[in-house]
Write a protein that holds these residues in place. Structure first.
Motif, PDB file in Angstrom:
ATOM      1  N   GLN A  52       0.512  -0.522  -0.225  1.00 39.35           N
ATOM      2  CA  GLN A  52      -0.129  -0.507   0.007  1.00 39.35           C
ATOM      3  C   GLN A  52       0.688   1.491  -0.289  1.00 39.35           C
ATOM      4  OE1 GLN A  52      -2.458  -0.356   3.535  1.00 39.35           O
ATOM      5  NE2 GLN A  52      -3.704  -1.825   2.661  1.00 39.35           N
ATOM      6  N   THR A  53       2.800   1.449  -0.165  1.00 41.95           N
ATOM      7  CA  THR A  53       2.890   2.389  -0.080  1.00 41.95           C
ATOM      8  C   THR A  53       3.726   2.825  -1.128  1.00 41.95           C
ATOM      9  OG1 THR A  53       4.885   0.865  -0.227  1.00 41.95           O
ATOM     10  CG2 THR A  53       4.341   1.659   2.189  1.00 41.95           C
ATOM     11  N   HIS A  58       3.298  -2.333  -4.990  1.00 44.60           N
ATOM     12  CA  HIS A  58       1.909  -2.618  -5.096  1.00 44.60           C
ATOM     13  C   HIS A  58       2.104  -4.108  -5.757  1.00 44.60           C
ATOM     14  CE1 HIS A  58      -2.397  -3.753  -5.157  1.00 44.60           C
ATOM     15  NE2 HIS A  58      -2.327  -3.322  -6.436  1.00 44.60           N
TER      16      HIS A  58
END
Length: 568
Positions: A52-53, A58
């Motif tokens: 999710q960064t 992802h």
């Protein structure tokens, strides 16, 4: 960014001051296989957080190669990828989140515990507690037999401690069921719907898959009975209804038809062979256009949900019929299989069926309750019976719903994805932790709910919660249309003003009038508690108002108004 020393690179101005710091190198320059291999060593929670960064991580954290290694680490014996669009990711998360949690009502320990987790299980799909043990069905069709450890309490009673070991009961299982009564002491046999390879015609080596129902003793796991159906009939669900001597097995086919057969359980342990008659149920004979999606049952009634969201009911005893519908006008004791249609405003997704009350959840996440409300098990804030589905306004979008003998439970999820357990009805025996006197409205129970809890069950001795997250199971709820979001005033409330389409202002004025008509301060306090239960508030808000009213009530009782009445 990753930094490393690179002697071949030209030195930057001020290199003496930056000596030893190295030049920044993007992680994207690393081979993708190396990055995926490194990421696969992280815990599942960290892999999800890392994904999710940014867009790059992802893609890395969503790669099947990463989840294949994680899955092999979590379940070394799992060789099949399973089904689905992302089989390895789905399998890894199913096995990472699987767990069976319980909280015993009796004894001194009032904390949530976890049972043993079978290493061979491919996630948890369904579970069922019996008199002595627990049975769990996984996503690969393997039915596990969790044997419990029994310990003696200080009062000399035998109490269930934990599931200490497990064995594989059978494979190729589709569904299973036992005695539908809430008390597990009646669950002597376990009926398993399974698929088995049967030998073909004599003289050939071919075989064909046939569905069958196998009956096991819950105490030992020994198979005592088996019935095999024709290979052209394929079933997907089994439920039981009736008493031991006249047990009806209801089987749901893949085409949405209901078949039934009658078994006498008292003769199952006798070594003999006999033929049972499989017949089409009346709901499928009289309404052949209906395609049943799922069904639920108790000892005296059966509920069917069609693929279009319609609900049909079979009630077999006059007492339960009166509790559910408030009258015996349409009850025919000579035709107990006649299906009765329930009038509902939207498509029903799932249900919960108790002894004499039921709960329904529609496609918009609204909860409707119906039936006996003597203990407040409908959660409507009062103890008035409901002969038709009545909406519980302050609850919506539940994860699971369960109806017991005289109480109900709802598993819900907050905006921060944390889960909580709400309950209403009778609180005797600790069945509503934190509310020993019960409640006529759904209140938050004092129990820590696992993050991935998906279903629950309550017996006389214990509360169970099953944890298993399936990434292919997306929320099926729809947003309520704008024309229905505000709602219309109920007939009993009369016509509200045009600027108050929901009749809220009129209802508040009526509540104030009821409080004003109470003769004493204590009566007004009690009436206010009832009104808080009726109002569409969140569970935390209801708890706050009830605690505040209790404080005011105790203060008023100490100021000379007499002893405070019992807690509502």
């Amino acid at each position: 960014m990753v930094k490393r020393s690179c002697p071949s690179c030209p030195s930057e101005p001020g290199g003496e001051e930056k000596k030893g710091r190295g030049n920044p190198v993007s992680v994207q320059l690393f081979p993708p296989e190396l990055v995926e291999h490194i990421v696969s060593f992280l815990p599942v929670r960290d892999v999800v957080a890392l994904g999710q960064t940014c867009h790059y991580f992802h893609q890395v954290c969503d790669a099947e190669g990463v989840w294949r290694r994680i899955c092999h680490r979590l379940s070394p014996r799992l060789r099949e990828q399973g089904s689905g669009v992302r089989p390895w990711k789905r399998a890894a998360i199913l096995n990472y989140t699987k767990g069976l949690y319980f909280q015993a009502f009796g004894g001194r320990r009032r904390c949530l515990s976890k049972s043993v987790a079978p290493q061979l299980a491919h996630g948890y799909r369904r579970f069922l507690p019996t008199k002595d043990h627990v049975f769990i069905l996984d996503y690969a069709g393997t039915l596990f037999f969790l044997k419990n450890a029994l310990v003696s309490s200080t009062l000399g009673q035998i109490q269930w401690k934990r599931a200490c070991r497990y064995v594989v009961l059978c494979r190729g299982a589709k569904d299973f069921a036992s005695d539908p009564r809430c008390d597990t002491v009646y669950r002597k046999y376990l009926y398993v719907l399974a698929t088995r390879e049967q030998p073909g015609v004599v003289g050939t080596t071919s075989s064909q898959a046939c569905d069958c129902v196998e009956v096991y003793l819950q105490s030992s796991g020994q198979r005592v009975f088996k019935m095999t159906f024709h290979h052209s009939m394929s079933f997907k669900q089994i439920v039981l209804v009736g008493q031991e001597t006249q047990r009806d097995l209801l089987l749901l086919t893949e085409e949405g038809k209901i078949y039934s057969l009658v078994v006498n359980e008292t003769q199952l342990d006798q070594p003999r062979s006999y033929t049972v008659q499989l017949a089409l149920r009346k709901v499928s004979r009289c309404l052949p256009h209906l395609r049943v999606a799922c069904m639920a049952s108790n000892q005296s009634s059966t509920l069917y949900i069609t693929d279009q969201g319609g609900v049909y009911f079979e009630v077999h005893t006059p007492g339960v019929y009166r509790d559910l519908f408030g009258t015996l006008q349409a009850f025919d004791p000579l035709d107990q299989q006649m299906p009765l249609a329930l009038s509902l405003p939207a498509k029903i997704l799932f249900c919960a069926l108790g002894y004499n009350h039921l709960g329904l959840v529609d496609e918009f996440g609204r909860i409707f309750m119906q039936g006996n409300n003597r203990y407040g098990q409908l959660g409507t804030g009062d103890k008035m019976d409901r002969g038709e589905p009545t909406r519980v306004h302050y609850l919506q979008r539940p994860i699971a719903l369960w109806c017991g003998l005289n109480h109900s439970l709802v598993l819900s999820q907050g905006s921060d994805f944390s889960k909580e357990l709400l309950g209403c009805g009778c609180g005797a025996g600790g069945r509503l932790p934190g509310w020993p006197k019960g409640s006529a409205s759904f209140v938050k129970l004092h129990i820590k709910v696992p993050l991935c809890a998906c279903s629950l069950c309550s017996t006389r001795e214990c509360l169970y919660m099953l944890s298993s997250h399936d990434i292919e199971h997306h929320p099926a709820y729809r947003d309520l249309p704008a024309s229905k979001a505000v709602g219309t005033p109920e007939p009993s409330l009369g016509a509200g003003a045009p600027q108050d389409p929901g009749g809220v202002a009129w209802a508040c004025e009526e509540y104030l009038s009821q409080i004003h008509n109470c003769p004493t301060l204590q009566d007004r306090m009690e009436k206010m508690k009832e009104i808080v239960g009726w109002m569409p508030l969140m569970a935390a808000q209801k708890d706050f108002f009830w605690e505040a009213l209790d404080m005011l009530q105790r203060a008023a009782g100490g100021a000379g108004q007499g002893p405070p009445p019992p807690e509502s």
